[in-house]
Design an enzyme around this catalytic site. Sequence first.
Site, PDB file in Angstrom:
ATOM      1  N   CYS A  17      33.566  27.323   9.901  1.00  0.00           N
ATOM      2  CA  CYS A  17      33.341  27.242  11.295  1.00  0.00           C
ATOM      3  C   CYS A  17      33.586  25.678  11.776  1.00  0.00           C
ATOM      4  O   CYS A  17      34.749  25.255  11.674  1.00  0.00           O
ATOM      5  CB  CYS A  17      31.867  27.341  11.450  1.00  0.00           C
ATOM      6  N   HIS A  53      30.414  32.399   8.997  1.00  0.00           N
ATOM      7  CA  HIS A  53      29.479  31.798   8.319  1.00  0.00           C
ATOM      8  C   HIS A  53      29.082  32.700   7.173  1.00  0.00           C
ATOM      9  O   HIS A  53      27.937  33.149   7.135  1.00  0.00           O
ATOM     10  CB  HIS A  53      28.299  31.557   9.079  1.00  0.00           C
ATOM     11  N   GLU A 106      27.625  31.620   4.392  1.00  0.00           N
ATOM     12  CA  GLU A 106      26.505  31.320   3.856  1.00  0.00           C
ATOM     13  C   GLU A 106      25.258  31.817   4.267  1.00  0.00           C
ATOM     14  O   GLU A 106      24.326  31.819   3.585  1.00  0.00           O
ATOM     15  CB  GLU A 106      26.578  29.811   3.670  1.00  0.00           C
TER      16      GLU A 106
HETATM   17  N1  GLN Z   1      31.180  25.108  18.255  1.00  0.00           N
HETATM   18  C1  GLN Z   1      30.986  24.285  16.876  1.00  0.00           C
HETATM   19  C2  GLN Z   1      32.211  23.137  17.244  1.00  0.00           C
HETATM   20  O1  GLN Z   1      32.674  23.374  17.770  1.00  0.00           O
HETATM   21  C3  GLN Z   1      31.391  25.234  15.684  1.00  0.00           C
HETATM   22  C4  GLN Z   1      29.890  26.122  15.401  1.00  0.00           C
HETATM   23  C5  GLN Z   1      29.444  26.234  14.108  1.00  0.00           C
HETATM   24  O2  GLN Z   1      29.732  25.490  13.295  1.00  0.00           O
HETATM   25  N2  GLN Z   1      28.661  27.239  14.021  1.00  0.00           N
HETATM   26  O3  GLN Z   1      31.935  22.225  16.509  1.00  0.00           O
END
Ligand code: GLN
Length: 208
Positions: free
Chosen positions: A86, A179, A181
Amino acid sequence: MSLTAGVVAVQGDVEEHATAIERAVSAHGREVTVHEIRESGVVPECDLLAMPGGESTTISRFVHSEGIAPELRDHVAANKPLFVTCAGLIVASSDANDDRVEELGLVDVTIERNAFGRQKDSFEAPLAVDGLADDEPYPAVFIRAPAIDDVGETVEVLASWDGRPVAVRDGPVVATAFHPELTPDSRIHELAFFENEDASVPTLTEST
Ligand code: GLN
């Protein structure tokens, strides 16, 4: 020989990644010590690394100000596995499409941040992921997830959702927009660390 792992620990699911790493490593009959990375000097000790989600602008600032960024680059240049999720993917990308993120250029992809909506639009999707140990769909949790718009020549797309890549491999780096994890299913951690032919985790025979 026990493995040494590190989780970049500025924010996000640090403990969850540590637990998933322990689970993945023990599924492969190995032992691991997991360090939380808050300063420079730890990454060079690590055989494998994870960089969690969170807020990409914050994580970017942290890895650069603490001198961790060049160590992450050296780790990948040495062909050691790095798993980014992410916001970790956004920071590791080659183009985050946001001036507040200083990209590490470790995964040759172009990103659209928050492409799948805001926090309230978080969702779980059964995802077909290439390279998993079996064909069972992976329960992928998306939280303000980025999408990958463009991939470079060295990038292999492992999974897509809604027609857009959400899991990729670029050499020793595996990246997911979701995610892994957050579920007890450690197949993607295993894929990143043990079933990634492009990365090298030291084996028992190498070390003995
Ligand atoms: N929206 C976040 C970003 O752009 C990432 C979200 C996440 O890691 N769950 O940094």
